[in-house]
Design a protein around this motif. Structure first.
Motif, mmCIF file in Angstrom:
data_model
loop_
_atom_site.group_PDB
_atom_site.id
_atom_site.type_symbol
_atom_site.label_atom_id
_atom_site.label_comp_id
_atom_site.label_asym_id
_atom_site.label_seq_id
_atom_site.Cartn_x
_atom_site.Cartn_y
_atom_site.Cartn_z
ATOM 1 N N THR A 71 29.009 -38.531 43.856
ATOM 2 C CA THR A 71 28.318 -38.488 42.575
ATOM 3 C C THR A 71 27.134 -37.532 42.618
ATOM 4 O OG1 THR A 71 28.966 -40.766 42.197
ATOM 5 C CG2 THR A 71 27.233 -39.906 40.809
ATOM 6 N N ALA A 72 26.368 -37.555 43.679
ATOM 7 C CA ALA A 72 25.220 -36.657 43.809
ATOM 8 C C ALA A 72 25.674 -35.203 43.844
ATOM 9 C CB ALA A 72 24.433 -36.996 45.064
ATOM 10 N N ILE A 73 26.760 -34.938 44.538
ATOM 11 C CA ILE A 73 27.286 -33.570 44.591
ATOM 12 C C ILE A 73 27.765 -33.134 43.219
ATOM 13 C CG2 ILE A 73 29.153 -32.161 45.535
ATOM 14 C CD1 ILE A 73 28.893 -33.824 48.112
ATOM 15 N N GLU A 74 28.429 -34.021 42.495
ATOM 16 C CA GLU A 74 28.905 -33.683 41.153
ATOM 17 C C GLU A 74 27.738 -33.372 40.221
ATOM 18 O OE1 GLU A 74 31.189 -37.117 40.242
ATOM 19 O OE2 GLU A 74 32.919 -36.444 41.427
ATOM 20 N N TYR A 75 26.679 -34.191 40.267
ATOM 21 C CA TYR A 75 25.513 -33.924 39.431
ATOM 22 C C TYR A 75 24.849 -32.604 39.821
ATOM 23 C CZ TYR A 75 25.613 -38.534 37.246
ATOM 24 O OH TYR A 75 25.965 -39.629 36.524
ATOM 25 N N GLY A 76 24.822 -32.303 41.103
ATOM 26 C CA GLY A 76 24.267 -31.035 41.558
ATOM 27 C C GLY A 76 25.071 -29.854 41.039
ATOM 28 N N LEU A 77 26.391 -29.969 41.060
ATOM 29 C CA LEU A 77 27.241 -28.895 40.537
ATOM 30 C C LEU A 77 27.065 -28.723 39.029
ATOM 31 C CD1 LEU A 77 30.517 -29.507 42.565
ATOM 32 C CD2 LEU A 77 28.921 -27.601 42.803
ATOM 33 N N ILE A 78 26.937 -29.823 38.314
ATOM 34 C CA ILE A 78 26.719 -29.743 36.864
ATOM 35 C C ILE A 78 25.371 -29.081 36.578
ATOM 36 C CG2 ILE A 78 26.291 -31.124 34.784
ATOM 37 C CD1 ILE A 78 28.406 -33.105 35.899
ATOM 38 N N ALA A 79 24.335 -29.457 37.312
ATOM 39 C CA ALA A 79 23.010 -28.856 37.112
ATOM 40 C C ALA A 79 23.042 -27.358 37.419
ATOM 41 C CB ALA A 79 21.977 -29.553 37.988
ATOM 42 N N ALA A 80 23.760 -26.973 38.462
ATOM 43 C CA ALA A 80 23.872 -25.552 38.797
ATOM 44 C C ALA A 80 24.612 -24.793 37.710
ATOM 45 C CB ALA A 80 24.582 -25.383 40.136
ATOM 46 N N VAL B 190 24.464 -20.998 33.028
ATOM 47 C CA VAL B 190 24.700 -20.743 31.599
ATOM 48 C C VAL B 190 23.393 -20.389 30.906
ATOM 49 C CG1 VAL B 190 25.382 -21.842 29.425
ATOM 50 C CG2 VAL B 190 26.797 -22.116 31.459
ATOM 51 N N LEU B 191 22.312 -21.116 31.197
ATOM 52 C CA LEU B 191 21.017 -20.822 30.575
ATOM 53 C C LEU B 191 20.498 -19.446 30.972
ATOM 54 C CD1 LEU B 191 19.142 -24.231 30.824
ATOM 55 C CD2 LEU B 191 19.905 -23.061 28.764
ATOM 56 N N LEU C 46 21.161 -12.360 28.071
ATOM 57 C CA LEU C 46 21.862 -11.646 26.999
ATOM 58 C C LEU C 46 21.054 -11.613 25.704
ATOM 59 C CD1 LEU C 46 25.510 -12.935 27.544
ATOM 60 C CD2 LEU C 46 24.590 -10.677 28.096
ATOM 61 N N LEU C 47 20.323 -12.688 25.415
ATOM 62 C CA LEU C 47 19.573 -12.773 24.159
ATOM 63 C C LEU C 47 18.119 -12.348 24.297
ATOM 64 C CD1 LEU C 47 20.909 -16.180 22.818
ATOM 65 C CD2 LEU C 47 21.577 -13.896 22.087
ATOM 66 N N GLY C 48 17.666 -12.089 25.503
ATOM 67 C CA GLY C 48 16.255 -11.798 25.740
ATOM 68 C C GLY C 48 15.744 -10.610 24.957
ATOM 69 N N GLY C 49 16.497 -9.520 24.938
ATOM 70 C CA GLY C 49 16.057 -8.326 24.228
ATOM 71 C C GLY C 49 15.974 -8.536 22.734
ATOM 72 N N SER C 50 16.988 -9.181 22.162
ATOM 73 C CA SER C 50 16.975 -9.391 20.717
ATOM 74 C C SER C 50 15.898 -10.396 20.308
ATOM 75 C CB SER C 50 18.345 -9.834 20.218
ATOM 76 O OG SER C 50 18.723 -11.053 20.804
ATOM 77 N N LEU C 51 15.658 -11.408 21.130
ATOM 78 C CA LEU C 51 14.582 -12.350 20.816
ATOM 79 C C LEU C 51 13.222 -11.673 20.882
ATOM 80 C CD1 LEU C 51 15.685 -15.606 22.678
ATOM 81 C CD2 LEU C 51 15.576 -15.231 20.223
ATOM 82 N N SER C 52 13.045 -10.818 21.868
ATOM 83 C CA SER C 52 11.787 -10.084 21.989
ATOM 84 C C SER C 52 11.578 -9.180 20.779
ATOM 85 C CB SER C 52 11.794 -9.262 23.269
ATOM 86 O OG SER C 52 10.619 -8.512 23.377
ATOM 87 N N ASP C 53 12.622 -8.476 20.364
ATOM 88 C CA ASP C 53 12.524 -7.619 19.183
ATOM 89 C C ASP C 53 12.197 -8.425 17.930
ATOM 90 O OD1 ASP C 53 13.130 -5.469 20.784
ATOM 91 O OD2 ASP C 53 15.256 -5.398 20.207
ATOM 92 N N MET C 54 12.828 -9.609 17.796
ATOM 93 C CA MET C 54 12.590 -10.439 16.623
ATOM 94 C C MET C 54 11.131 -10.899 16.580
ATOM 95 S SD MET C 54 14.383 -14.006 15.412
ATOM 96 C CE MET C 54 13.659 -14.945 16.733
ATOM 97 N N PHE C 55 10.604 -11.381 17.708
ATOM 98 C CA PHE C 55 9.220 -11.849 17.729
ATOM 99 C C PHE C 55 8.232 -10.708 17.553
ATOM 100 C CE2 PHE C 55 10.952 -15.699 19.909
ATOM 101 C CZ PHE C 55 10.542 -16.605 18.949
ATOM 102 N N ASN C 56 8.542 -9.541 18.079
ATOM 103 C CA ASN C 56 7.680 -8.386 17.855
ATOM 104 C C ASN C 56 7.668 -7.989 16.384
ATOM 105 O OD1 ASN C 56 6.748 -8.023 20.464
ATOM 106 N ND2 ASN C 56 8.498 -6.750 21.044
ATOM 107 N N GLY C 57 8.822 -8.065 15.720
ATOM 108 C CA GLY C 57 8.894 -7.772 14.288
ATOM 109 C C GLY C 57 8.079 -8.755 13.468
#
Length: 61
Positions: free
Chosen positions: A19-28, A33-34, A40-51
């Motif tokens: 169970t601990a290994i499974e939770y570790g794999l899910i967290a990884a 994904v994050l 991927l979204l960092g540049g567009s978010l930065s542009d949006m906030f700068n605008g």
């Protein structure tokens, strides 16, 4: 030979750490994904906030 056989059987049936290994794999996986999404979204978010910042800065007296 029966000692080795019984040891292998006990180790095969022991699932206490699974169970601990499974939770570790899910967290990884969530972390990967994050990181991918933010990369991927960092540049567009930065542009949006700068605008938004520029728009708000232009409207202040």
């Amino acid at each position: 030979m029966s000692i080795i056989s019984s040891l292998m059987t006990r180790l095969w049936k022991n699932e206490s750490g699974a169970t601990a290994i499974e939770y570790g794999l899910i967290a990884a996986l969530v972390a990967v994904v994050l990181i991918t999404a933010l990369t991927l979204l960092g540049g567009s978010l930065s542009d949006m906030f700068n605008g938004i910042s520029n728009t708000l800065g232009d409207n202040t007296p």
